[in-house]
Write an enzyme that holds these catalytic residues in place. Structure first.
Site, mmCIF file in Angstrom:
data_model
loop_
_atom_site.group_PDB
_atom_site.id
_atom_site.type_symbol
_atom_site.label_atom_id
_atom_site.label_comp_id
_atom_site.label_asym_id
_atom_site.label_seq_id
_atom_site.Cartn_x
_atom_site.Cartn_y
_atom_site.Cartn_z
ATOM 1 N N GLU A 183 0.836 -1.218 0.000
ATOM 2 C CA GLU A 183 0.000 0.000 0.000
ATOM 3 C C GLU A 183 0.866 1.262 0.000
ATOM 4 O O GLU A 183 0.730 2.142 0.851
ATOM 5 C CB GLU A 183 -0.931 -0.014 1.216
ATOM 6 C CG GLU A 183 -1.902 -1.158 1.178
ATOM 7 C CD GLU A 183 -2.976 -1.055 2.237
ATOM 8 O OE1 GLU A 183 -2.712 -0.489 3.307
ATOM 9 O OE2 GLU A 183 -4.077 -1.540 1.997
ATOM 10 N N GLU A 216 -5.442 -8.306 -0.935
ATOM 11 C CA GLU A 216 -6.104 -8.129 0.366
ATOM 12 C C GLU A 216 -7.574 -7.844 0.116
ATOM 13 O O GLU A 216 -7.902 -7.011 -0.733
ATOM 14 C CB GLU A 216 -5.526 -6.958 1.174
ATOM 15 C CG GLU A 216 -4.168 -7.218 1.759
ATOM 16 C CD GLU A 216 -3.662 -6.048 2.584
ATOM 17 O OE1 GLU A 216 -4.492 -5.286 3.130
ATOM 18 O OE2 GLU A 216 -2.437 -5.874 2.669
#
Ligand code: BGP
Length: 490
Positions: free
Chosen positions: A198, A389
């Site tokens: 991320e 995810e």
């Protein structure tokens, strides 16, 4: 709906959220090791020492330690990542349970400080390399393909303090040295690498979720950090291919989709601008190998000046990622109008979407958004994709019958898998899906264990009490069926 033959099914984790053993076998302190637990209502804190006194500061975007302070462990604070779920000692049992579900892939991160305890050492810590070799070999025993995140919010504390959280080019060399050690050590054992988890959260955390950070200095810090991380990522991609042409290297973006709250053209433009800053900027640099045209507007907005050299531009161009990977949990609502109906929660404060349901933590359940995100980003980048995810954090209860009936998690995941299947039918080249938290683990945002994601329950609570005993939930047997049917039987 048909997932391709050989589609990789599994689950995703991060070293700091599962391993524990924070100071074992030569591991150094990472930033997560000085991060206390928090809750939905109260932030996590970074603890430090300044002039011999212990202090703490909220672990929030843009907040660093006070001038001259050094990260330190406060004996009176509780740090959930110090033990987490002790994967460091349970890894064989846990990987066996993943294999029992039929996993064909398992995403995990390597803790940078197990390999380079401070980060500036010349030689890697062999005990650290040995641990992950055993983990990968255990995966291979069951035909499970590792997907390895090189950096998952686990920067060495020493480097983070010395270079003020990526404000110095030296960090690029430290990262590339670390990545090189991994690429050389695990050649033939690992195929998939993700450079930074991320990477866009540096920006996302400033402007989304109700964190309305506006000061220019914080944005200068964020864009400068990202410039050096982009270079580190690009150098790692190029190096990986030199070391092993079979290596496939991806970026990893926190895929938060923004919707305009009204059809007001101002809301539509504001939503595009929000997406550009929080999601597209990082994806474009890493997948297209150059800064997008709108970068100038983003930098000018906060008087940001970056030292981008011609050599840097060449490095970015040569280090484009092979695959685009992302996390997807929720969608957000953007507006220039007054917000009457707000959603609360951690990382999700903002205008509520009246067409969606929200979790206890204020995260919207939006499977259609996942299909939309996949199709838009595949159209933009035209490289294979992974969803690395996706999951529902919820307060799971052990029933009278001693079982955990997490049908809400089954429902959430079934909807998202169906949405991915529609994107695949629309032509998206999707190659893997790893749910977040195949086993209960420490929440990054709140440090809680009670925000549970797993197919496997772990007996440990928010204060660190419990036997660490593992127990399959109903979703464990459901996911086994999904994998066995390659995503057909939901
Ligand atoms: C992502 C992180 C993961 C994981 C996930 C869930 O941002 O990449 O590490 O933590 O969020 O968030 P949380 O743990 O706060 O529920």
């Amino acid at each position: 709906m048909s997932f391709p033959k050989g589609f990789l099914w599994g689950g995703a984790t991060a070293a700091n959220q599962i391993e524990g053993a924070y100071d074992v076998d030569g591991k150094g302190l990472s930033v997560t090791d000085i991060t206390t637990s928090g809750s939905l209502e109260a932030p996590r804190y970074l603890t430090y020492k300044l002039n011999g006194e212990l202090g703490k500061v909220p672990a929030m975007p843009g907040a660093g330690l006070p001038e001259g302070a050094e990260g330190a462990i406060d004996p009176n604070s509780y740090y959930p990542n110090h033990v987490a779920i002790d994967f460091y000692h349970y890894y064989k049992e846990d990987i066996k349970m993943f294999a029992d579900m039929g996993f064909t892939t398992f995403r995990l991160s390597i803790a940078w400080t197990r390999i380079f305890p401070k980060g500036d050492e010349e030689k890697p810590n062999q005990a650290g390399l040995d641990f992950y070799r055993k983990v990968f070999e255990e995966c291979k025993k069951y035909g499970i393909e590792p997907i390895v995140t090189i950096s998952h919010y686990e920067d060495p504390l020493y480097l983070s303090e010395k270079y003020n959280d990526w404000q110095d080019r030296t960090m690029i060399d430290m990262y590339v040295k670390y990545a090189k050690a991994l690429f050389e050590e695990y050649k033939g054992l690992v195929k998939y690498w993700l450079t930074f988890n991320e990477i866009n959260s540096t920006l996302l955390m400033l402007s989304a979720f109700g964190n309305n950070v506006t000061d220019d200095a914080t944005f200068q810090h964020a864009y400068q950090k990202l410039h050096y991380q982009f270079l580190a990522s690009a150098k790692a991609v190029k190096l990986a291919h030199e070391i092993d042409p079979n290596y496939v290297v991806g970026n990893m973006i926190c895929g938060i989709l923004d919707y305009p709250m009204t059809p007001d053209p101002k809301d539509v433009l504001a939503t595009r601008y929000a997406m550009e800053q929080t999601v597209l900027y990082c994806g474009d640099v890493q997948a297209k190998g150059e800064y997008p045209t709108y970068s100038k507007r983003l930098w000018d907005e906060h008087n940001v000046h970056l030292d981008i050299t011609e050599e840097d531009k060449k490095i970015l161009k040569e280090g484009k990622v092979d695959i685009y990977t992302f996390s997807y949990y929720m969608s957000n609502v953007i507006t220039t109008h007054e917000v009457k109906d707000k959603v609360g929660g951690n990382f999700a404060a903002g205008a509520k979407n009246p067409y969606l349901d929200y979790s206890e933590w204020g995260w919207a359940t939006d499977p259609t958004g996942l299909q939309y995100y996949l199709e838009v980003m595949y159209d933009r980048y035209q490289i294979p994709m992974m969803v690395v995810e996706n999951g529902l954090g919820a307060v799971d209860k052990i029933g009278e019958d001693g079982k955990i009936h997490d049908d809400y998690r089954i429902d959430y995941l079934a909807q998202h898998i169906a949405a991915m299947g529609k994107a695949v039918d629309d032509g998206v080249d999707l190659i893997a899906y790893t749910t977040w938290g195949p086993i209960d683990l420490v929440s990054a945002g709140t440090g809680q264990m009670s925000k549970r994601y797993g197919f496997i329950y772990v007996d440990r609570d928010d204060e660190g009490k419990g036997s660490l005993k593992r127990m399959p939930k109903d979703s464990f047997y459901w996911y086994k069926k999904v994998i066995a049917s390659n995503g057909e039987d939901l």
